[in-house]
Each structure stands twice: as structure tokens, then as C-alpha cells.
Write a protein that holds these residues in place. Structure first.
Motif, PDB file in Angstrom:
ATOM      1  N   LYS A   1      53.607 -78.047 -41.199  1.00 27.30           N
ATOM      2  CA  LYS A   1      52.718 -78.251 -40.052  1.00 27.30           C
ATOM      3  C   LYS A   1      52.898 -77.151 -39.019  1.00 27.30           C
ATOM      4  N   ALA A   2      54.160 -76.816 -38.693  1.00 21.79           N
ATOM      5  CA  ALA A   2      54.417 -75.761 -37.721  1.00 21.79           C
ATOM      6  C   ALA A   2      53.924 -74.418 -38.241  1.00 21.79           C
TER       7      ALA A   2
ATOM      8  N   SER B   1      50.005 -74.062 -37.944  1.00 26.05           N
ATOM      9  CA  SER B   1      49.447 -73.801 -36.615  1.00 26.05           C
ATOM     10  C   SER B   1      49.922 -72.468 -36.052  1.00 26.05           C
ATOM     11  N   GLN B   2      51.211 -72.167 -36.153  1.00 30.02           N
ATOM     12  CA  GLN B   2      51.764 -71.008 -35.472  1.00 30.02           C
ATOM     13  C   GLN B   2      51.653 -69.716 -36.264  1.00 30.02           C
TER      14      GLN B   2
ATOM     15  N   TRP C   1      47.949 -74.611 -31.185  1.00 27.78           N
ATOM     16  CA  TRP C   1      48.913 -75.692 -31.045  1.00 27.78           C
ATOM     17  C   TRP C   1      48.296 -77.057 -31.280  1.00 27.78           C
TER      18      TRP C   1
ATOM     19  N   ASP D   1      51.319 -74.773 -25.439  1.00 26.31           N
ATOM     20  CA  ASP D   1      52.662 -74.758 -26.008  1.00 26.31           C
ATOM     21  C   ASP D   1      52.942 -76.144 -26.575  1.00 26.31           C
ATOM     22  N   ASP D   2      54.198 -76.419 -26.933  1.00 27.10           N
ATOM     23  CA  ASP D   2      54.504 -77.724 -27.517  1.00 27.10           C
ATOM     24  C   ASP D   2      54.294 -78.851 -26.515  1.00 27.10           C
TER      25      ASP D   2
ATOM     26  N   THR E   1      48.285 -68.690 -29.668  1.00 24.74           N
ATOM     27  CA  THR E   1      48.705 -69.334 -30.902  1.00 24.74           C
ATOM     28  C   THR E   1      48.113 -70.741 -30.893  1.00 24.74           C
TER      29      THR E   1
ATOM     30  N   LYS F   1      58.566 -76.094 -43.190  1.00 21.55           N
ATOM     31  CA  LYS F   1      57.917 -76.712 -42.031  1.00 21.55           C
ATOM     32  C   LYS F   1      56.423 -76.453 -42.112  1.00 21.55           C
TER      33      LYS F   1
ATOM     34  N   SER G   1      59.166 -70.467 -45.455  1.00 18.30           N
ATOM     35  CA  SER G   1      58.950 -71.077 -44.141  1.00 18.30           C
ATOM     36  C   SER G   1      57.837 -72.109 -44.206  1.00 18.30           C
TER      37      SER G   1
END
Length: 217
Positions: free
Chosen positions: A133-134, A137-138, A81, A32-33, A79, A131, A127
Motif C-alpha cells: 500500500k505504501a 501511493s508513494q 497520500w 502527508d500521513d 506524492t 509494503k 519494497s
């Protein structure tokens, strides 16, 4: 399950499962983050990345793999990260990978949504712009090392002293201008080059210099 004394055991990442014996293990979103932000958590989970994968010192190797019976199977739903996350460990261990990206390319090379009715392409593209980078990855399962993929940190070992024989030195500045607290950063470096073209980066500065100090530096 009609097996004798069948049971299920659940635990969080890093949990004490070594005494158990598993035929099937489902590893669900181990990262996770917080995982992405903590080198300590990553080392505890997957161990140290090496040129051949990971060194076997993490919880996935020392605990999860050790509780599996020889004919057991592990499944990981995840996912991405971080470059050193559980999916990277699984891929380095030879696992079969089934990947689904939100934006895919059709046979003509055009982008399309993997599920247009639920996630319209225009929404996904917006989207991604907002963002990147997010989204990478996600939604795309795409991650890169913290230092990037062009220059890897392992290429730059440290040194205590410059070599005795130096062919020449180089000095360079990437200057920035502006005023006030939000002025951009300027960066300067110095390097020594040996006759056999080894480069030693021995000086580096990075700061928000006003013009007169930047010129002096």
C-alpha cells in the motif's frame, strides 16, 4: 526578478495568504500521513468530493486560487497520500499532470526501474512486496478510495424502514474458525429483495465467535 517590488511569501497548508497577490505559486507536498488519516484536514484543504470533482469549499479553492492574478501560474509537487488529496483536486480542476512512477513497463511489457543505477528493479520489487500500500501511493502515485474501487459507499444510501412488499430475504455467513484471542472474524448479513430487485441490507454481524456461538448465531 526585475519586477518592481518583487517579493516572496511562504506559508504552510491552510495559511492566511488571501490578502496576497501571486503571479507564481509553488505548492509543495501539501499532504502527508497526518493528512491521509484525518477527514477534517482533507475537507479543510480540498473540500468535499462530488461527481464533478470538488465542491469549492476547501482552502485550495477559497484561498490559494483566489490570490492568483488572471495570468498567474500554479505548480504542485506532490506524492499521492489519499484518494482526496491535493493532486486529485488539481487533476479534477483540469491541471496538466506530469507523473513519474518508480516501476514502469517497457515496450515489451516488462517491468524496469525508472532509475536503475539509484533504485535497482529488484530493490523496488522487494519494497513493493513488503509494503504494497505504501509503495503504491508513494512510489507509483496510485491510490484508491478508502472503501475500494469495486463497491463505492455512495451506492448504498441509508433507509429508515423496509419496504412493505418483499419478494424474499437472503441470509449468508462467511464463517471463520480458530481458537484463542487471535481467532479470525466471522461475518453474517441479512438482505431483503423487492419484486423490482432492489436490495435492502438490514442485518450485519462481525465478530470473533467461538464455534458454539457461531453455530447458534
Amino acid at each position: 526578478n526585475d519586477s518592481k517590488d518583487a517579493n516572496m511569501f511562504a506559508t504552510g497548508r491552510g495559511g492566511p495568504v488571501l490578502g496576497a497577490r501571486a503571479i507564481k505559486a509553488i505548492l509543495d507536498d501539501l499532504a502527508d500521513d497526518e493528512y491521509a488519516d484525518s477527514a477534517t484536514i482533507r475537507l479543510a484543504c480540498v473540500g468535499v468530493r462530488t461527481s464533478d470533482g470538488f465542491d469549492g469549499s476547501g482552502w485550495l479553492d477559497t484561498t490559494v486560487d483566489k490570490m492568483m492574478v488572471p495570468w498567474g501560474r500554479e505548480v504542485m509537487a506532490a506524492t499521492r497520500w489519499h484518494w482526496d488529496d491535493p493532486p486529485a483536486w488539481a487533476e479534477a480542476s483540469g491541471w496538466f499532470k506530469l507523473e513519474q512512477q518508480a516501476i514502469v513497463l517497457d515496450e515489451t511489457g516488462e517491468e524496469r526501474s525508472y532509475w536503475e543505477e539509484r533504485f535497482p528493479l529488484a530493490q523496488l520489487q522487494e519494497s513493493r512486496r513488503a509494503k504494497p500500500k505504501a509503495f503504491a501511493s508513494q512510489m507509483q502515485n496510485t491510490v484508491v478510495p478508502d472503501e475500494g474501487e469495486t463497491f463505492l459507499r455512495e451506492w448504498f444510501p441509508g433507509f429508515d424502514n423496509l419496504p412493505e412488499e418483499i419478494a424474499y430475504t437472503l441470509n449468508s455467513w462467511d464463517t471463520a474458525f480458530g481458537s484463542g484471542r487471535n481467532r479470525s472474524y466471522s461475518a453474517g448479513w441479512s438482505a431483503a429483495v423487492t419484486p423490482d430487485l432492489h436490495v435492502y441490507l438490514f442485518g450485519l454481524e462481525s465478530a470473533q465467535y467461538p464455534y458454539n456461538i457461531l453455530k447458534e448465531r
